[in-house]
Scaffold this active site. Structure first.
Site: not given
Ligand code: GCV
Length: 627
Positions: A127, A256, A326, A331, A359, A469
């Site tokens: 991912e 999520e 984080k 994000d 990302e 974002h």
């Molecule tokens: C692993 C963001 C990313 C997701 C990730 C999530 C997280 O939303 O796009 O891919 O999932 O963060 O940190 O859990």
């Protein structure tokens, strides 16, 4: 991370009991140390250096006499790698102006836990991975053995991490498969842990909170259900019987779509504590992620939700639970203000979570050096507020590990900063460049400025002045400022974040008229961010909805400044591409030169696309000319 090949191996004098770790230190020095014919590795428990070490090196005539002293074998290994780093980056050299003739230094890591989080799935996909497939080739491990190719690759991975002082690795994605904890996979994990151990790396796993139910062993995953707690205790016993020094579990719960204690009206603390009890007697940890939104605080500004959720739970977690957050409250955006949660939870140990895989910063296609971003975070959140620092890895099975040749610098920089967050971004870039390319000093200096400018350039061509974002849905690569999908959560839609209208642009997070997110910050930040006149301009549109004609500190209007920032971002990339294309060719092997050149061309196209798409879109609201 490269090392020269030696013709005359040096003698390593070992004053330490034999151990696999000391053996690796010896082999590394024997194969790569070329500045002297003798190095000593001395273990002395009385030194009380923890994982640290002391290096004494002195130039005598045409060689160095060098010794590493440590109180643990891992200290000797870290010291050996530091000697090689000093050699390969020219800090120690027999000629040249950078070299030190004598070094006597003590090094100790600042963060006790320095961890990589792999977001690798069991099917080999990753991912947010942009450097090929997972390096854990699960299919190449069976019946207690693995292929030699795999063993050697994992050993190289372990050595690269140990050379930076990284001491923990979570092997699998936080969106975890329940299969991870089946005996079939645990047997494989054991073999990986056995390879990582002598390099000082502790193995951890991410778990799916509903594993016992998903595997059909319990009827529920309710953390207060006796059978569920019993299942986890039994599973912990099994894991520790295979891997006695196993680190613990990393958990993404009720986030999520992942299952969690909230599915049974239990709190995060109840869920984490049940797991903490299961691993406690083995010294295991539960690392619980605070990245939650959209469940209990649905209509609240997304950036406020994690603190709202976890603050009332401070003091309710078992001592072996760590909350991992984080760096920013949203994000991993190119620029975010720091996440205030680090200052608010006083009784809960915390880890910071950074993202090495880019990302939201051009993935493995853009040259963006992340050390300045992480230093910015540490300048607000003092490292002493965190017991550990984790980062989402950018490692895959590509031959060069990280996709973009310069993305490797981010893995390197994370490790160096986890060891010592006081190191400057420039120092780290300098070290990395000297170890990665053979370039003369002027070229190193030029590429160092390219690296140092690259993150600000990325902010400018993607989302300047606090915009955030506005990425394309799902893959998070290009721009999609008009992004809105009625069937998606609003917090995934770009329009939710920039709120552009005929008056202005930006998310009002002030106390008087907005979401009040500024109030989550401690003073002096709360007042500073809340007031449009004192809010730092790099966060302006994060905290304020600002009229298009608002006068910025430069005297320009917001609109003009926005256009200038986008143009500046593109111009910097154009210059970086020019430098690489016209000046670096003589110093880089043809293959890497070509690869980076192609990527920089691509990055320039993308930067232009970002600028054009965003300004065209915002212009439909501002109705002002783009210059
Ligand atoms: C692993 C963001 C990313 C997701 C990730 C999530 C997280 O939303 O796009 O891919 O999932 O963060 O940190 O859990």
């Amino acid at each position: 991370m490269g090392t020269p090949v030696l013709s005359n191996p040096c003698t390593v004098v070992i004053k330490a009991p034999t151990s696999p770790t000391v053996d690796i230190a010896r082999q590394e020095l024997e194969s790569h140390w070329s500045l002297g014919s003798r190095v000593s590795l001395v273990l002395n428990k009385k030194l009380r250096l923890g994982e640290g070490y002391r290096i004494i090196a002195k130039r005598k005539g045409t060689s160095y006499e060098a010794a590493v002293h440590a109180s643990r074998p891992i200290g000797l290994l870290y010291g050996a790698y530091d000697l090689l780093r000093m050699q390969n980056s020219g800090t120690l050299a027999l000629h040249g102006s950078h070299a030190n003739t004598a070094v006597d230094k003590v090094e100790r890591p600042v963060f006790p836990t320095r961890m990589l989080n792999h977001w690798d799935n069991l099917d080999g996909s990753i991912e947010r991975g942009y450097a090929g497939k997972s390096i854990w080739k699960w299919e190449q491990i069976s019946n207690g053995t693995m292929t030699e190719t795999l063993r050697s690759r994992i050993q190289q991975y372990a050595a690269a991490n140990a050379s930076l002082g990284i001491n923990a690795s979570v092997l699998n994605n936080v969106n975890a498969s329940p299969k991870m904890l089946t005996r079939e996979y645990l047997d494989k994990v054991k073999l990986i842990a056995d390879i990582l151990r002598p390099y000082g790396i502790t193995t951890y796993l991410s778990i799916n909170f509903a594993t016992p139910m998903a595997l059909g062993d319990t009827k529920t995953a309710d953390p207060l259900d006796k059978d569920v707690a019993k299942w986890w205790k039994k599973k912990a016993k099994e894991v520790y019987s295979l891997i006695p020094d196993f680190g613990g579990f990393l958990v993404k719960a009720n986030s999520e779509g992942q299952p969690g204690p909230g599915d049974y009206q239990r709190t995060h603390a109840e869920g984490a504590n049940m797991l903490a009890d299961a691993v406690k007697s083995y010294g295991g940890k539960i690392i619980w992620r605070s990245f939650v939104y959209g469940a209990n605080h649905k209509n609240e500004d997304r950036v406020k939700q994690s603190l709202s959720e976890f603050k009332p739970m401070d003091g309710k977690f078992r001592p072996n639970v760590i909350l991992q957050s984080k760096n920013g409250p949203l994000d991993f955006q190119p620029r975010e203000p720091f996440a205030p949660i680090f200052m608010h939870l006083k009784k809960t140990p915390q880890y910071g979570e950074l993202q090495i895989t880019q990302e939201y910063l051009g993935q493995s296609k853009h040259l963006v050096y992340l050390a300045p971003m992480w230093k910015e975070f540490f300048s607000f959140v003092h490292p002493s507020l965190m017991q550990g620092i984790a980062a989402v890895a950018n490692i895959g099975d590509d031959a060069n590990w990280c996709g973009h040749p310069f993305s490797q610098a981010n893995w390197y920089a994370f490790g160096r900063l986890a060891w010592n967050p006081e190191l400057s971004s420039e120092e780290i870039a300098d070290e990395w460049l000297r170890q990665t390319f053979s370039m003369p000093d002027e070229a190193i200096a030029t590429m160092k400025s390219v690296m140092m400018e690259s993150r600000e350039a990325c902010v400018n061509y993607m989302m300047p002045l606090g915009l955030h974002h506005i990425f394309k849905f799902d893959h998070h690569y290009g721009p999609e400022p008009d992004g809105f999908k009625a069937d998606y959560p609003l917090e995934w839609c770009p329009v939710y974040y920039h709120r552009a209208d005929s008056i202005g642009v930006g998310f009002d997070r002030t106390v008087a008229t907005g979401s009040g997110a500024t109030a989550q910050y401690p003073e002096p930040y709360a007042s500073e961010y809340d007031n449009i006149a004192t809010c730092p301009e790099e966060y302006l549109l994060w905290f304020h909805h600002v009229p298009w004609t608002y006068r910025m500190k430069s005297g320009k209007t917001l609109w003009q400044e926005l256009c200038d920032k986008y143009n500046a971002g593109v111009a910097t990339v154009r210059n970086h591409r020019y430098i690489w294309h016209y000046k670096m060719k003589p110093y880089v092997d043809a293959e890497r030169w070509q690869h980076v050149d192609t990527l920089l061309n691509h990055q320039l196209d993308n930067a232009r696309e970002w600028r054009n798409v965003c300004l065209d879109y915002f212009q439909t609201f501002s109705k002002l000319p783009v210059e």
